[in-house]
Design a protein around this motif. Structure first.
Motif, short mmCIF file in Angstrom:
data_model
loop_
_atom_site.label_atom_id
_atom_site.label_comp_id
_atom_site.label_asym_id
_atom_site.label_seq_id
_atom_site.Cartn_x
_atom_site.Cartn_y
_atom_site.Cartn_z
N ALA A 1 -52.06 -38.58 -36.67
CA ALA A 1 -52.27 -37.38 -37.33
C ALA A 1 -53.04 -37.49 -38.64
N PRO A 2 -53.60 -36.47 -38.92
CA PRO A 2 -54.41 -36.40 -40.20
C PRO A 2 -53.35 -37.13 -41.30
N GLY A 3 -53.81 -38.15 -42.15
CA GLY A 3 -53.33 -38.73 -43.29
C GLY A 3 -52.12 -39.56 -43.00
N LYS A 4 -51.93 -39.99 -41.71
CA LYS A 4 -50.85 -40.87 -41.32
C LYS A 4 -51.26 -42.01 -40.33
N GLU A 5 -50.66 -42.95 -40.33
CA GLU A 5 -51.32 -44.39 -39.54
C GLU A 5 -50.85 -43.94 -38.02
N ARG A 6 -51.52 -44.75 -37.43
CA ARG A 6 -51.53 -44.67 -35.91
C ARG A 6 -50.09 -45.25 -35.54
N GLU A 7 -49.32 -44.37 -34.55
CA GLU A 7 -48.13 -44.78 -34.14
C GLU A 7 -48.19 -44.91 -32.65
N PHE A 8 -47.30 -45.83 -32.12
CA PHE A 8 -47.03 -45.86 -30.51
C PHE A 8 -46.15 -44.54 -30.10
N VAL A 9 -46.81 -44.23 -29.03
CA VAL A 9 -45.96 -42.92 -28.27
C VAL A 9 -45.31 -43.29 -26.95
N ALA A 10 -45.86 -44.04 -26.04
CA ALA A 10 -45.42 -44.42 -24.85
C ALA A 10 -46.06 -45.64 -24.19
N ALA A 11 -45.38 -46.13 -23.48
CA ALA A 11 -46.01 -47.44 -22.67
C ALA A 11 -45.54 -47.62 -21.38
N ILE A 12 -46.22 -48.35 -20.42
CA ILE A 12 -45.92 -48.53 -19.18
C ILE A 12 -46.52 -49.73 -18.67
N SER A 13 -45.82 -50.40 -17.98
CA SER A 13 -45.99 -51.64 -17.45
C SER A 13 -47.09 -51.79 -16.26
N GLY A 14 -47.71 -53.08 -16.03
CA GLY A 14 -48.83 -52.92 -14.80
C GLY A 14 -48.40 -52.40 -13.72
N SER A 15 -47.28 -52.65 -13.21
CA SER A 15 -46.84 -52.14 -11.94
C SER A 15 -46.46 -50.63 -11.97
N GLY A 16 -46.13 -50.02 -13.26
CA GLY A 16 -45.64 -48.86 -13.29
C GLY A 16 -44.33 -48.61 -13.33
N ARG A 17 -43.62 -49.76 -13.14
CA ARG A 17 -42.17 -49.65 -12.94
C ARG A 17 -41.15 -49.28 -14.19
N ASN A 18 -41.88 -49.96 -15.11
CA ASN A 18 -41.26 -49.75 -16.60
C ASN A 18 -42.08 -48.76 -17.55
N THR A 19 -41.16 -48.18 -18.24
CA THR A 19 -41.83 -47.37 -19.26
C THR A 19 -40.85 -47.32 -20.65
N TYR A 20 -41.55 -46.95 -21.74
CA TYR A 20 -40.86 -47.14 -22.83
C TYR A 20 -41.42 -45.80 -23.93
N TYR A 21 -40.71 -45.06 -24.47
CA TYR A 21 -41.04 -44.10 -25.39
C TYR A 21 -40.51 -43.98 -26.73
N LEU A 22 -41.56 -43.47 -27.75
CA LEU A 22 -41.09 -43.31 -28.93
C LEU A 22 -39.83 -42.17 -28.93
N ASP A 23 -38.85 -42.33 -29.89
CA ASP A 23 -37.48 -41.51 -29.65
C ASP A 23 -38.01 -40.23 -29.74
N SER A 24 -38.82 -39.64 -30.53
CA SER A 24 -38.91 -38.22 -30.83
C SER A 24 -39.78 -37.78 -29.63
N VAL A 25 -40.34 -38.58 -28.65
CA VAL A 25 -40.93 -37.66 -27.57
C VAL A 25 -40.21 -37.76 -26.28
N LYS A 26 -39.16 -38.62 -26.15
CA LYS A 26 -38.34 -38.81 -24.82
C LYS A 26 -38.10 -37.46 -24.60
N GLY A 27 -38.03 -37.30 -23.11
CA GLY A 27 -37.64 -36.03 -22.58
C GLY A 27 -38.89 -34.93 -22.51
N ARG A 28 -39.90 -35.13 -23.36
CA ARG A 28 -41.15 -34.26 -23.60
C ARG A 28 -42.43 -34.92 -22.92
N PHE A 29 -42.39 -36.30 -23.19
CA PHE A 29 -43.60 -36.89 -22.81
C PHE A 29 -43.42 -37.80 -21.43
N THR A 30 -44.25 -37.76 -20.49
CA THR A 30 -44.23 -38.77 -19.48
C THR A 30 -45.55 -39.38 -19.27
#
Length: 124
Positions: free
Chosen positions: A40-69
């Motif tokens: 975001a403007p004036g802010k550092e780059r932050e992690f949002v979501a990750a997915i493993s190579g197979s697609g079986r594992n995912t991980y989200y920033l707490d503030s986006v859980k339930g809204r981002f896939t």
């Protein structure tokens, strides 16, 4: 080294949805964990979501859980980020990146280069 091309951003009203895409070059796409990040403007780059190579594992920033896939299509060398219930605070440039190790992809500091990103702007 992989090449990354993000797309799908735009201007939307709060409560709306977007689907971001990240096309990745290279023949070993399925061996890479993938992540979405935002700055975001004036802010550092932050992690949002990750997915493993197979697609079986995912991980989200707490503030986006339930809204981002996050998802991936290894046949198309592409990952996606479905964003629902958009909020003004989601306004940022969104980037993707790749790393062989799923456990460290949440740290944006490990990456030496980035794509051009795609702008997401949410109006209230």
């Amino acid at each position: 080294q992989v090449q990354l091309v993000e797309s799908g951003g735009g201007l939307v009203q709060a409560g709306g949805s977007l689907r971001l895409s990240c096309a990745v070059s290279g023949r070993t796409f399925s061996s890479y964990a993938m992540g979405w990040f935002r700055q975001a403007p004036g802010k550092e780059r932050e992690f949002v979501a990750a997915i493993s190579g197979s697609g079986r594992n995912t991980y989200y920033l707490d503030s986006v859980k339930g809204r981002f896939t996050i998802s991936r299509d290894n046949a198309k060398n592409t990952i996606y980020l479905q964003i629902d219930s958009l909020k003004p605070e989601d306004t940022a440039v969104y980037y993707c990146n790749a790393d062989p190790i799923y456990g460290r992809i949440r740290n944006p500091g490990i990456f030496g280069s980035w794509g051009q990103g795609t702008q997401v702007t949410v109006s209230s």
